[in-house]
Scaffold this active site. Structure first.
Site, PDB file in Angstrom:
ATOM      1  N   TYR A   1      -1.978   0.581  10.394  1.00 24.89           N
ATOM      2  CA  TYR A   1      -2.194  -0.086   9.111  1.00 24.89           C
ATOM      3  C   TYR A   1      -0.941  -0.006   8.248  1.00 24.89           C
ATOM      4  O   TYR A   1      -0.474  -1.003   7.692  1.00 24.89           O
ATOM      5  CB  TYR A   1      -3.380   0.545   8.382  1.00 24.89           C
ATOM      6  CG  TYR A   1      -3.536   0.087   6.951  1.00 24.89           C
ATOM      7  CD1 TYR A   1      -4.091  -1.154   6.659  1.00 24.89           C
ATOM      8  CD2 TYR A   1      -3.121   0.896   5.887  1.00 24.89           C
ATOM      9  CE1 TYR A   1      -4.228  -1.581   5.338  1.00 24.89           C
ATOM     10  CE2 TYR A   1      -3.258   0.477   4.581  1.00 24.89           C
ATOM     11  CZ  TYR A   1      -3.811  -0.758   4.309  1.00 24.89           C
ATOM     12  OH  TYR A   1      -3.929  -1.177   3.006  1.00 24.89           O
TER      13      TYR A   1
ATOM     14  N   GLU B   1       0.193   3.669   1.738  1.00 24.41           N
ATOM     15  CA  GLU B   1       0.234   4.134   3.128  1.00 24.41           C
ATOM     16  C   GLU B   1       1.567   3.797   3.792  1.00 24.41           C
ATOM     17  O   GLU B   1       1.891   4.345   4.845  1.00 24.41           O
ATOM     18  CB  GLU B   1      -0.925   3.528   3.926  1.00 24.41           C
ATOM     19  CG  GLU B   1      -2.290   4.081   3.575  1.00 24.41           C
ATOM     20  CD  GLU B   1      -2.506   5.526   4.028  1.00 24.41           C
ATOM     21  OE1 GLU B   1      -1.916   5.918   5.057  1.00 24.41           O
ATOM     22  OE2 GLU B   1      -3.250   6.254   3.349  1.00 24.41           O
TER      23      GLU B   1
ATOM     24  N   SER C   1       0.811  -1.216   0.000  1.00 24.27           N
ATOM     25  CA  SER C   1       0.000   0.000   0.000  1.00 24.27           C
ATOM     26  C   SER C   1       0.843   1.264   0.000  1.00 24.27           C
ATOM     27  O   SER C   1       1.933   1.313   0.598  1.00 24.27           O
ATOM     28  CB  SER C   1      -0.899  -0.007   1.248  1.00 24.27           C
ATOM     29  OG  SER C   1      -1.501   1.254   1.465  1.00 24.27           O
TER      30      SER C   1
END
Length: 319
Positions: A148, A126, A124
Site C-alpha cells: 500500500y 504510510e 498517505s
C-alpha cells in the site's frame, strides 16, 4: 458561479465527509462509484438526492475519461484506493493497480479532457514507513513498508510529475491517520470501538489485537477533508502534510475506549500474533506547520474527543 467537483471514492469515509462539505459550499458534486451487485452507499445515503453518481473504475481509463467528460469538473479529488494496509499484503497486485496506477489514470483523464481542473491526490503517511526523521514533514524521505505504501509513493510522484511536466494544478495531501464513526470495520481504530461496544453490550467477551505499542498521529476525518478543499483554493499547487502533531499508541486508544464504557481494557484485550504485519510501521508523527502557515488549517477535534465520538456511535448502533 457554481463550481463542479468530481470525487473518486465518494462512498468511503473521506469521500462522504468531503461531499457534505462541498454541498455546504454550494458545489455540484459528482461521485465515481464502481458497479456492485449490492450498492455500497451507506455513508452517503442521506445525501444521495443532492449528488450525482457516475459508474466508473480506477482500473479502466475509458470510464475515467467518460466521467470527466460528463461532469466537466473544476476540481477533482482522487480519494479512491485499495486503502487497507493489511489487504495490500494479500492483494499486492490489485493494490498497485488501483492505488498506484489508478491515480495515474485519473491524472491522465484530467490532462486529456479538462487540463484546467485542479486535482487533489490522497497521499498517505504510510509512505514514510520506516521513518527517516521525526516528525515527518513534506521533505522527509519516503521509506514505505507495505505494498500500500509503495503504491501511494508511486501515486505521489505521478502527481508531482504531471504538475511539473504539464503545468497542471495537482496537489498531494499527505494525510496522517484520520478516523471517524464512518471508518471501515477492518481498520484498527474502528475494530477497537466496535469490539468495545460489543463487549459492553454483552455480545462478546474479548478483543483480539496486534501491536498495542504502535504509535500513530490520529485526527478526525471531518477536519482533514477541510484541508483537502483548502489546498485546491490556493494560487498554486503544492504538497502538504496534514496531521495533529501528536502521537498516541494503540494502547492509549484502547484504554480511552474501554474507560468510556466503564471497563478495564486489561480484562478483555488479547494480543494475537496473527495481526502483526510482515514489516511493521511502529511510529508515525506528522508536522502540519506548512498547512497551518500556508492556508490556516487546524485540527478541531482532539484525540480523546475522537475516541469518545467513535465509541458512542458504536454503542448507539448496538443498543
Amino acid at each position: 458561479m457554481t463550481k463542479t467537483a468530481l470525487i473518486t471514492g465518494i462512498t468511503g469515509q473521506d469521500g462522504s465527509y468531503l461531499a457534505e462539505l462541498l454541498l455546504e459550499k454550494g458545489y455540484d458534486v459528482y461521485g465515481l462509484v464502481r458497479r456492485l451487485s449490492t450498492p455500497n452507499v451507506g455513508r452517503i445515503e442521506h445525501i444521495l438526492r443532492d449528488i450525482n453518481l457516475i459508474e466508473g473504475d480506477l482500473t479502466d481509463q475509458c470510464s475515467l475519461n467518460n466521467a470527466v467528460d460528463i461532469c466537466k469538473p473544476e476540481e477533482v479529488y482522487n480519494l479512491a484506493a485499495q486503502s487497507f494496509v493489511g489487504t495490500s499484503w494479500t492483494q499486492p497486485i490489485a493494490t498497485g493497480e488501483v492505488t498506484g496506477l489508478g491515480a495515474l489514470r485519473v491524472l491522465e483523464a484530467v490532462r486529456q479532457r479538462c487540463p484546467d481542473a485542479k486535482v487533489y491526490q490522497a497521499s498517505s503517511s504510510e509512505m514514510f514507513g520506516k521513518v527517516q526523521e521525526t516528525p515527518q514533514r513534506e521533505l522527509t524521505p519516503f521509506y514505505p513498508r507495505s505494498p500500500y505504501g509503495i503504491a501511494k509513493v508511486y501515486a505521489y510522484w505521478a502527481t508531482v510529475n504531471y504538475r511539473e511536466s504539464y503545468d497542471m494544478f495537482a496537489s498531494n495531501g499527505i494525510l496522517f491517520n484520520h478516523e471517524s464513526p464512518r471508518r471501515g470495520i477492518e481498520f484498527v481504530t474502528r475494530k477497537i470501538t466496535d469490539g468495545v461496544a460489543r463487549i459492553a453490550c454483552g455480545l462478546d467477551t474479548e478483543l483480539r489485537l496486534g501491536n498495542l505499542d504502535a504509535m500513530r498521529d490520529w485526527g478526525f476525518a471531518g477536519d482533514y477533508v477541510k484541508a483537502m478543499w483548502m489546498m485546491l483554493q490556493q494560487e498554486s499547487a503544492d504538497d502538504y502534510v496534514v496531521a495533529t502533531g501528536e502521537a498516541h499508541s494503540v494502547r492509549e486508544f484502547v484504554q480511552i475506549a474501554f474507560s468510556e464504557v466503564g471497563l478495564n481494557y486489561e480484562d478483555y484485550v488479547v494480543v494475537d500474533p496473527k495481526f502483526f504485519r510482515p514489516a511493521e510501521v511502529t511510529f508515525l508523527l506528522g508536522d502540519p506547520t506548512k498547512a497551518q502557515e500556508s492556508f490556516g488549517w487546524k485540527q478541531e477535534v482532539s484525540f480523546e474527543e475522537l475516541v469518545k465520538m467513535m465509541i458512542r456511535s458504536d454503542m448507539e448502533l448496538y443498543k
